[in-house]
Design an enzyme around this catalytic site. Structure first.
Site, PDB file in Angstrom:
ATOM      1  N   GLY A 217       0.820  -1.209   0.000  1.00 39.25           N
ATOM      2  CA  GLY A 217       0.000   0.000   0.000  1.00 39.25           C
ATOM      3  C   GLY A 217       0.848   1.250   0.000  1.00 39.25           C
ATOM      4  N   SER A 218       0.366   2.252   0.721  1.00 41.63           N
ATOM      5  CA  SER A 218       1.005   3.567   0.679  1.00 41.63           C
ATOM      6  C   SER A 218       2.201   3.629   1.618  1.00 41.63           C
ATOM      7  CB  SER A 218       0.001   4.633   1.109  1.00 41.63           C
ATOM      8  OG  SER A 218      -0.312   4.457   2.482  1.00 41.63           O
TER       9      SER A 218
ATOM     10  N   GLY B 132       0.922   4.284   5.237  1.00 44.58           N
ATOM     11  CA  GLY B 132       0.359   3.085   5.854  1.00 44.58           C
ATOM     12  C   GLY B 132       1.432   2.083   6.234  1.00 44.58           C
ATOM     13  N   GLY B 133       2.357   1.841   5.319  1.00 47.38           N
ATOM     14  CA  GLY B 133       3.405   0.856   5.572  1.00 47.38           C
ATOM     15  C   GLY B 133       4.352   1.294   6.665  1.00 47.38           C
TER      16      GLY B 133
ATOM     17  N   GLU C 178       5.468  -3.116   1.398  1.00 51.29           N
ATOM     18  CA  GLU C 178       5.774  -2.698   0.030  1.00 51.29           C
ATOM     19  C   GLU C 178       4.980  -1.427  -0.192  1.00 51.29           C
ATOM     20  OE1 GLU C 178       4.705  -1.846  -3.309  1.00 51.29           O
ATOM     21  OE2 GLU C 178       4.131  -3.902  -3.853  1.00 51.29           O
TER      22      GLU C 178
ATOM     23  N   CYS D 179       1.887  -0.081  -8.444  1.00 50.26           N
ATOM     24  CA  CYS D 179       3.069   0.370  -7.702  1.00 50.26           C
ATOM     25  C   CYS D 179       4.296   0.354  -8.599  1.00 50.26           C
ATOM     26  CB  CYS D 179       3.292  -0.468  -6.450  1.00 50.26           C
ATOM     27  SG  CYS D 179       3.080  -2.211  -6.720  1.00 50.26           S
TER      28      CYS D 179
END
Lengths: 502, 502
Positions: free
Chosen positions: A214-215, A218-219, A238, A275
């Site tokens: 994700g973003s 978030g990560g 990731e 991504c």
């Protein structure tokens, strides 16, 4: 914090219920990890069958929830099923456990040499956070879940708020497969929870590893939460990438148009929501570069994109594009059609900027998730190399070049080797092949752990650790390490790879 | 904060000087990582030769600094040299890079399959923190330094204050070897710094990985410092262990004396200053257990130990023993001789405690670095299993047993599998074999990263990451991935291990 889709139509779990699931996963682990590979294979293949059985329903619901075209969703289901079956094959072949045997030598001077045998064992319950942009391949039964289950780890799947119904359907597939193949209760659970509870999960002692797609925000939040645990665990986040593309002069001299067409298609594919989307292109100033740029711009003018995955993603993309437009020295190179579009449809846009301006402005090195691209015109080769060197870690980096370019730009290839998990020549970064050799990963901030891949069969090692057995009687060893090599796997025996028994 | 040995006789580097070394390592990395394996092999083998050349001097100085017996130090130099040569062999054989090749299929439907090739590449400059208790094998030219150099990473070595002169001599060996084999400036540096600066090193952007062997507090401090970096890096801290030993009833029925003699010898070896020292022994109450315990106690009465490594270690050990003696329910089972000992000599001591008391008291599960052992008498098998389950992560766990015991204690073996990096049957945990199959690692708090080993050839992977090359022309690929397989290494070609060329 929550997307309407999830809040309105589903009951969210509270923390005490989530704890029950995590503890159940921990109990399941003690059984599941000791199942023979054949049982895990049956489980995986049954998951694939269950998904295939409800394919039409899945595509319909996922299309409603994500706006992704049905053809693409069918393709993604194929990919997901192939991925599951590939991991089943890896288990069937069996050598993935990395068996290493050093035999004893009781006569050795000064001390006898013991018999030591090593293999990979599963870590424990894994919490997987799926992606918005791949409702199948990077979600409930996606790469992280399947590689964890293949390794012998139970999975707790945090449902993405972008496609809760799709997630529920796929969760049902895994649950039915688990029941039909007699897996222990708790081997898999999907969690519909508020974001804060999703974050809290990584702090619980039952969780042995975390995988996220994700973003960056978030990560990194998950990584930071896990770093504060008393007991550290691996966190594989990731978090995306701008996927730089270098366009070398001889390539543009001979193939400016074809290159522009291929890259514009890659950049706008799926509304740019990959991504591995090529968000940055770097080239030297020249008439051929102008030809490339004008072709790229006119390609965009032909493009429309479908609705983005969620209103939040659309809002972030639109705001990002506006921010880019306001930056000094940046010019719009081309934009897609805006008339008659659905409400949340991304408008592709390309910018051009001089190398010196790019180097001055960090905002140009951020990811703008969607069909945007920044085209950097370097003054000379030295500046192009400088641009390569200031780049952050990436999932991919690409060079479009001819043989002539390869001879002249050795330093560029060297510089990029340290920057990305996957290095591409004359190909679009979008399209992440599921195979043995794929690395979908890379140095921070592309991921939080460059030692790992989230796609391909090597992903199984994110969820394992090596264990040595010293002086073990044969019958007490795991079957993979016993003298007879009944499974016929490759083992490193006293330093030599062999399938021989002892 | 500093031990007198270091403060008095050596000038400590200040932070700006340390920065210069780190930046120099980063520059060296860009050259060193691209050297062919043959050059790294020459470098490693020359290090081994340089150490052999000054062996007598090394033993003399190390003995003065650490009080370790000369015979042991000679053995440790042998081990260090063998370890270096083993890594040179691994590079010579070449397959360690884990080459994986998925060939292209341009005809594939719906999309052509690209050619993708993967191998392991080095991470970058590594900071190594050596151990007090192994002035050679886990210090300047020890496993971490050598596996990092083998992988292609420059090394910054933080000198341990327990043996600064020894460290300086071994650093000289590496520096001479680097110069004789034309390694880039900055490929290795040893840093004599105050502890706070040693901690600061892990926060510097030039550092790509950290390897540490030592105490829990030291290792965890490095881990926490690294976790606050903007860019996360791997931290491999090996922080010790109590190395539980389970003594099963049939074993004690037939071999109580021999078992006690072997374990008392293992526990007091080198004044108990091994991270694999067996500090906890667990058994069922029985007359045979009493026989084992009385033998163990009388074995200790015969033992003297040499001076401990540093006054700080001696003070911590003595204080720990006093703390243990004050715990309710604990009894001294036996103690070594105290008369006529040198000032900092450890006195071996063994304690006995009932299972219920052990379970109640967390202090009994801590490591007391030195020749102390706690013997836990479980009431029954259920309590013995409960004890196994509450244990923290360990470097090793051992079971002494007969075939009869193996049949009756299946659940114990299962429980221990989740607890340690190395599982041993009927052997002392001390003695960490340098080979291919060794795991010297384990779940937290034994280490901060259970996915790795600090001893044995697999340690090379602590300092690498996988990279994929997609659609690369042959001449631009690393030699390990080219069609011809000139090095003749094992590669996974379309899923099959082979040494064939394409």
């Amino acid at each position: 914090m929550m997307n309407g889709k999830l809040k309105e139509s589903h009951t969210l779990l509270e923390w005490p219920e989530v704890i029950t699931y995590m503890e159940s996963a921990e109990v399941a682990f003690e059984h599941y990890r000791r199942y023979p590979a054949s049982r895990r294979i049956d489980f995986l293949r049954q998951i694939a069958r269950e998904i295939a059985t409800i394919r039409l329903n899945l595509v319909e619901i996922a299309h409603q929830e994500t706006h992704l075209p049905e053809g693409r969703l069918h393709g993604e289901i194929d990919r997901t099923i192939n991925q599951i079956n590939l991991f089943a094959e890896v288990l069937e072949e069996g050598s993935w456990v990395n068996a290493i045997i050093d035999t004893a030598n009781p006569q050795r001077i000064p001390a006898p040499k013991p018999d030591i045998r090593q293999m990979q064992l599963p870590l424990g319950p894994v919490c997987v956070y799926g992606a918005s942009n791949f409702p199948f391949a990077f979600s409930v039964a996606g790469g992280d879940t399947i590689s964890a289950l293949a390794a012998g780890c139970p999975v707790l799947y945090k449902v993405h708020e972008g496609h809760p119904q799709t997630s529920q359907l796929v969760s049902g597939c895994i649950e039915r497969a688990a029941s039909q193949t007699d897996m222990p209760q708790g081997v898999f659970a999907s969690l519909m929870v508020a974001r804060e509870i999703g974050l809290q999960v990584v702090t619980h002692p039952s969780i042995a590893a975390v995988a996220f797609t994700g973003s960056f925000s978030g990560g990194k939040a998950l990584y930071d939460a896990a770093a504060r645990r008393p007991v550290p665990i691996p966190v594989y986040a990731e978090m995306g990438s701008i996927n730089p593309v270098f366009l070398l002069p001889d390539q543009l001299k001979h193939h400016a148009e074809a290159t522009a067409i291929a890259l514009a298609a890659s950049n706008t594919l799926g509304a740019g929501q990959f991504c591995t989307n090529p968000g940055l292109m770097v080239m030297l100033q020249s008439p051929e570069t102008e030809h490339f740029l004008s072709t790229y711009g006119s390609q965009l003018a032909e493009q429309t994109c479908h609705d983005m995955l969620t209103p939040g993603i659309y809002t972030a993309y639109s705001a990002g594009v506006e921010r880019l437009k306001s930056i000094n020295g940046i010019q719009v190179l081309g934009e897609g059609k805006t008339e008659g579009l659905p409400s949340d449809a991304a408008v592709p846009v390309a910018f051009r900027v001089r190398g010196a301006d790019f180097l001055r402005n960090d905002a140009l090195r951020e990811e703008y998730f969607g069909p945007a691209s920044i085209h950097v015109i370097a003054e000379d080769t030295a500046q192009l190399l400088e641009i390569a060197k200031v780049l952050d870690g990436q999932l991919t980096s690409s060079v479009w070049c001819t043989d002539v370019d390869i001879d002249s730009f050795g330093l560029l290839f060297q510089a990029l080797e340290g920057k990305a998990g996957r290095l591409i020549i004359n190909g679009a970064p979008t399209g992440v092949e599921v195979g043995h050799a794929m690395v979908h990963g890379g140095p921070f901030p592309a991921t939080t752990d460059a030692r790992s891949t989230s796609v391909g069969t090597q992903a199984i090692y994110r969820f394992t650790r090596p264990v040595s057995y010293q002086n073990y009687p044969d019958r007490l060893l795991p079957v993979e390490l016993r003298d007879g090599n009944r499974l016929g796997i490759w083992r490193k025996l006293d330093g030599e790879l062999t399938k021989q028994s002892l």
